[in-house]
Design a protein around this motif. Structure first.
Motif, PDB file in Angstrom:
ATOM      1  N   ALA A  28       0.832  -1.214   0.000  1.00 51.04           N
ATOM      2  CA  ALA A  28       0.000   0.000   0.000  1.00 51.04           C
ATOM      3  C   ALA A  28       0.861   1.256   0.000  1.00 51.04           C
ATOM      4  CB  ALA A  28      -0.927  -0.009   1.214  1.00 51.04           C
ATOM      5  N   ILE A  29       1.900   1.299   0.817  1.00 47.24           N
ATOM      6  CA  ILE A  29       2.788   2.463   0.862  1.00 47.24           C
ATOM      7  C   ILE A  29       3.518   2.631  -0.473  1.00 47.24           C
ATOM      8  CG2 ILE A  29       4.895   3.383   1.918  1.00 47.24           C
ATOM      9  CD1 ILE A  29       3.869   2.213   4.590  1.00 47.24           C
ATOM     10  N   SER A  30       3.970   1.526  -1.044  1.00 43.84           N
ATOM     11  CA  SER A  30       4.648   1.586  -2.348  1.00 43.84           C
ATOM     12  C   SER A  30       3.706   2.132  -3.420  1.00 43.84           C
ATOM     13  CB  SER A  30       5.134   0.204  -2.777  1.00 43.84           C
ATOM     14  OG  SER A  30       6.081  -0.278  -1.866  1.00 43.84           O
ATOM     15  N   GLY A  31       2.453   1.709  -3.399  1.00 46.52           N
ATOM     16  CA  GLY A  31       1.466   2.191  -4.366  1.00 46.52           C
ATOM     17  C   GLY A  31       1.236   3.685  -4.245  1.00 46.52           C
ATOM     18  N   VAL A  32       1.142   4.172  -3.022  1.00 49.74           N
ATOM     19  CA  VAL A  32       0.941   5.605  -2.809  1.00 49.74           C
ATOM     20  C   VAL A  32       2.158   6.388  -3.303  1.00 49.74           C
ATOM     21  CG1 VAL A  32       0.741   7.390  -1.029  1.00 49.74           C
ATOM     22  CG2 VAL A  32      -0.682   5.348  -0.897  1.00 49.74           C
ATOM     23  N   LEU A  34       4.365   5.524  -5.590  1.00 49.62           N
ATOM     24  CA  LEU A  34       4.402   5.482  -7.053  1.00 49.62           C
ATOM     25  C   LEU A  34       3.343   6.401  -7.653  1.00 49.62           C
ATOM     26  CD1 LEU A  34       5.036   1.720  -7.856  1.00 49.62           C
ATOM     27  CD2 LEU A  34       6.511   3.656  -8.380  1.00 49.62           C
ATOM     28  N   GLY A  35       2.169   6.427  -7.055  1.00 52.48           N
ATOM     29  CA  GLY A  35       1.097   7.299  -7.547  1.00 52.48           C
ATOM     30  C   GLY A  35       1.458   8.765  -7.470  1.00 52.48           C
ATOM     31  N   VAL A  36       2.219   9.135  -6.470  1.00 56.45           N
ATOM     32  CA  VAL A  36       2.641  10.525  -6.309  1.00 56.45           C
ATOM     33  C   VAL A  36       3.871  10.814  -7.175  1.00 56.45           C
ATOM     34  CG1 VAL A  36       3.609  12.172  -4.662  1.00 56.45           C
ATOM     35  CG2 VAL A  36       1.666  10.751  -4.005  1.00 56.45           C
ATOM     36  N   GLY A  37       4.797   9.879  -7.268  1.00 58.69           N
ATOM     37  CA  GLY A  37       6.071  10.115  -7.937  1.00 58.69           C
ATOM     38  C   GLY A  37       6.056  10.007  -9.442  1.00 58.69           C
ATOM     39  N   VAL A  38       5.299   9.093 -10.014  1.00 60.79           N
ATOM     40  CA  VAL A  38       5.326   8.864 -11.455  1.00 60.79           C
ATOM     41  C   VAL A  38       4.858  10.081 -12.251  1.00 60.79           C
ATOM     42  CG1 VAL A  38       4.318   7.488 -13.326  1.00 60.79           C
ATOM     43  CG2 VAL A  38       5.284   6.368 -11.323  1.00 60.79           C
ATOM     44  N   PRO A  39       3.753  10.737 -11.900  1.00 62.30           N
ATOM     45  CA  PRO A  39       3.369  11.926 -12.680  1.00 62.30           C
ATOM     46  C   PRO A  39       4.438  13.018 -12.629  1.00 62.30           C
ATOM     47  CG  PRO A  39       1.516  11.178 -11.376  1.00 62.30           C
ATOM     48  CD  PRO A  39       2.716  10.385 -10.934  1.00 62.30           C
ATOM     49  N   GLY A  40       5.044  13.209 -11.499  1.00 59.51           N
ATOM     50  CA  GLY A  40       6.114  14.205 -11.395  1.00 59.51           C
ATOM     51  C   GLY A  40       7.315  13.826 -12.234  1.00 59.51           C
ATOM     52  N   PHE A  41       7.625  12.557 -12.291  1.00 56.17           N
ATOM     53  CA  PHE A  41       8.751  12.091 -13.084  1.00 56.17           C
ATOM     54  C   PHE A  41       8.466  12.241 -14.571  1.00 56.17           C
ATOM     55  CE2 PHE A  41      11.282   8.722 -15.144  1.00 56.17           C
ATOM     56  CZ  PHE A  41      12.533   9.157 -14.787  1.00 56.17           C
ATOM     57  N   SER A  42       7.241  11.938 -15.010  1.00 59.54           N
ATOM     58  CA  SER A  42       6.918  12.087 -16.429  1.00 59.54           C
ATOM     59  C   SER A  42       6.968  13.555 -16.842  1.00 59.54           C
ATOM     60  CB  SER A  42       5.562  11.468 -16.757  1.00 59.54           C
ATOM     61  OG  SER A  42       4.529  12.141 -16.089  1.00 59.54           O
ATOM     62  N   HIS A  43       6.593  14.455 -15.943  1.00 63.17           N
ATOM     63  CA  HIS A  43       6.702  15.890 -16.222  1.00 63.17           C
ATOM     64  C   HIS A  43       8.176  16.274 -16.371  1.00 63.17           C
ATOM     65  CE1 HIS A  43       5.732  20.163 -16.065  1.00 63.17           C
ATOM     66  NE2 HIS A  43       6.742  20.287 -15.219  1.00 63.17           N
ATOM     67  N   LEU A  44       9.012  15.736 -15.512  1.00 63.10           N
ATOM     68  CA  LEU A  44      10.449  16.008 -15.563  1.00 63.10           C
ATOM     69  C   LEU A  44      11.053  15.513 -16.877  1.00 63.10           C
ATOM     70  CD1 LEU A  44      13.037  16.937 -14.011  1.00 63.10           C
ATOM     71  CD2 LEU A  44      13.221  14.571 -13.238  1.00 63.10           C
ATOM     72  N   VAL A  45      10.665  14.326 -17.300  1.00 69.27           N
ATOM     73  CA  VAL A  45      11.174  13.762 -18.550  1.00 69.27           C
ATOM     74  C   VAL A  45      10.719  14.610 -19.743  1.00 69.27           C
ATOM     75  CG1 VAL A  45      10.996  11.779 -20.115  1.00 69.27           C
ATOM     76  CG2 VAL A  45      11.405  11.412 -17.684  1.00 69.27           C
ATOM     77  N   ALA A  46       9.434  15.001 -19.760  1.00 73.04           N
ATOM     78  CA  ALA A  46       8.911  15.820 -20.861  1.00 73.04           C
ATOM     79  C   ALA A  46       9.602  17.178 -20.907  1.00 73.04           C
ATOM     80  CB  ALA A  46       7.399  15.991 -20.713  1.00 73.04           C
ATOM     81  N   ASP A  47       9.818  17.781 -19.763  1.00 73.00           N
ATOM     82  CA  ASP A  47      10.486  19.079 -19.693  1.00 73.00           C
ATOM     83  C   ASP A  47      11.926  18.963 -20.187  1.00 73.00           C
ATOM     84  OD1 ASP A  47      10.433  21.887 -18.891  1.00 73.00           O
ATOM     85  OD2 ASP A  47      11.833  21.274 -17.316  1.00 73.00           O
ATOM     86  N   SER A  48      12.597  17.903 -19.807  1.00 75.21           N
ATOM     87  CA  SER A  48      13.979  17.672 -20.237  1.00 75.21           C
ATOM     88  C   SER A  48      14.041  17.462 -21.750  1.00 75.21           C
ATOM     89  CB  SER A  48      14.551  16.463 -19.510  1.00 75.21           C
ATOM     90  OG  SER A  48      15.840  16.176 -19.960  1.00 75.21           O
ATOM     91  N   ARG A  49      13.104  16.688 -22.275  1.00 73.20           N
ATOM     92  CA  ARG A  49      13.051  16.426 -23.720  1.00 73.20           C
ATOM     93  C   ARG A  49      12.852  17.738 -24.493  1.00 73.20           C
ATOM     94  NH1 ARG A  49       8.590  12.906 -24.162  1.00 73.20           N
ATOM     95  NH2 ARG A  49       9.956  11.261 -23.490  1.00 73.20           N
TER      96      ARG A  49
END
Length: 189
Positions: A28-32, A34-49
């Motif tokens: 449950a903690i891992s799911g939470v 990941l749910g918080v971190g993945v959108p932020g990471f995808s934004h970081l990747v898009a911004d870097s690209r």
């Protein structure tokens, strides 16, 4: 006596491992997280690209301008899918090239030196476009670009980040902005 020793030894032995409850809490903690971190990471990747594409383009703008000044001729930067001919559509994400435009016709002839080209793709993750009225950037021997300002817009296809634009003034100076001339963010829709 040996019987008591065996019983005491078994009582003091601890069970190793984790319980079902501990496993479920961990999941449950891992799911939470990941749910918080993945959108932020995808934004970081898009911004870097997006920033990588802008910086690569700026490198070619500076190269074209410096070659024009260094050689005392007109250098042209234009969108090109094959690195041989300029595209009629201002789709810079398909690739672009820098060449010496000796006859000033805004097209590369066989004998005109190709300085550099950048490979692109029709399905690139960052769309790079400019207006149809100004499909190429021509730098004169004094480093000026002449004509009106040219804006080349960079938009990430996933829509995760706001767009950027490289604006090239008629004196030839490029700058990066995240605002349109109206003061609003660059529109990528």
């Amino acid at each position: 006596e040996p019987k008591e020793t065996v019983m005491n030894a078994s009582r003091t032995r601890r069970q190793l491992g984790i319980s079902l409850v501990e496993s479920l809490v961990t999941v449950a903690i891992s799911g939470v997280l990941l749910g918080v971190g993945v959108p932020g990471f995808s934004h970081l990747v898009a911004d870097s690209r997006l920033n990588t594409e802008v910086n690569t383009f700026l490198t070619h703008v500076h190269l074209a301008r410096s070659e024009a000044v260094k050689r005392g001729v007109t250098a042209t930067l234009c969108p090109s899918a094959d690195g041989e001919a300029c595209l009629s559509d201002p789709e810079w994400h398909r690739g672009y090239m820098v060449f010496i435009d000796q006859d000033g016709d805004r097209t590369r002839d066989e004998e005109e030196p190709l300085i550099r080209r950048a490979q692109g793709a029709a399905d690139a993750p960052v769309l790079v476009t400019s207006s149809r009225s100004r499909r190429a950037i021509r730098f004169r021997s004094d480093g000026s670009a002449g004509g009106s300002n040219l804006s080349v817009t960079f938009c990430e296809t996933g829509g995760n980040v706001d767009g950027l634009a490289v604006v090239i003034s008629n004196v030839g100076r490029p700058r990066v902005t995240d605002k349109a001339t109206s003061g609003r963010p660059i529109s990528c829709s």
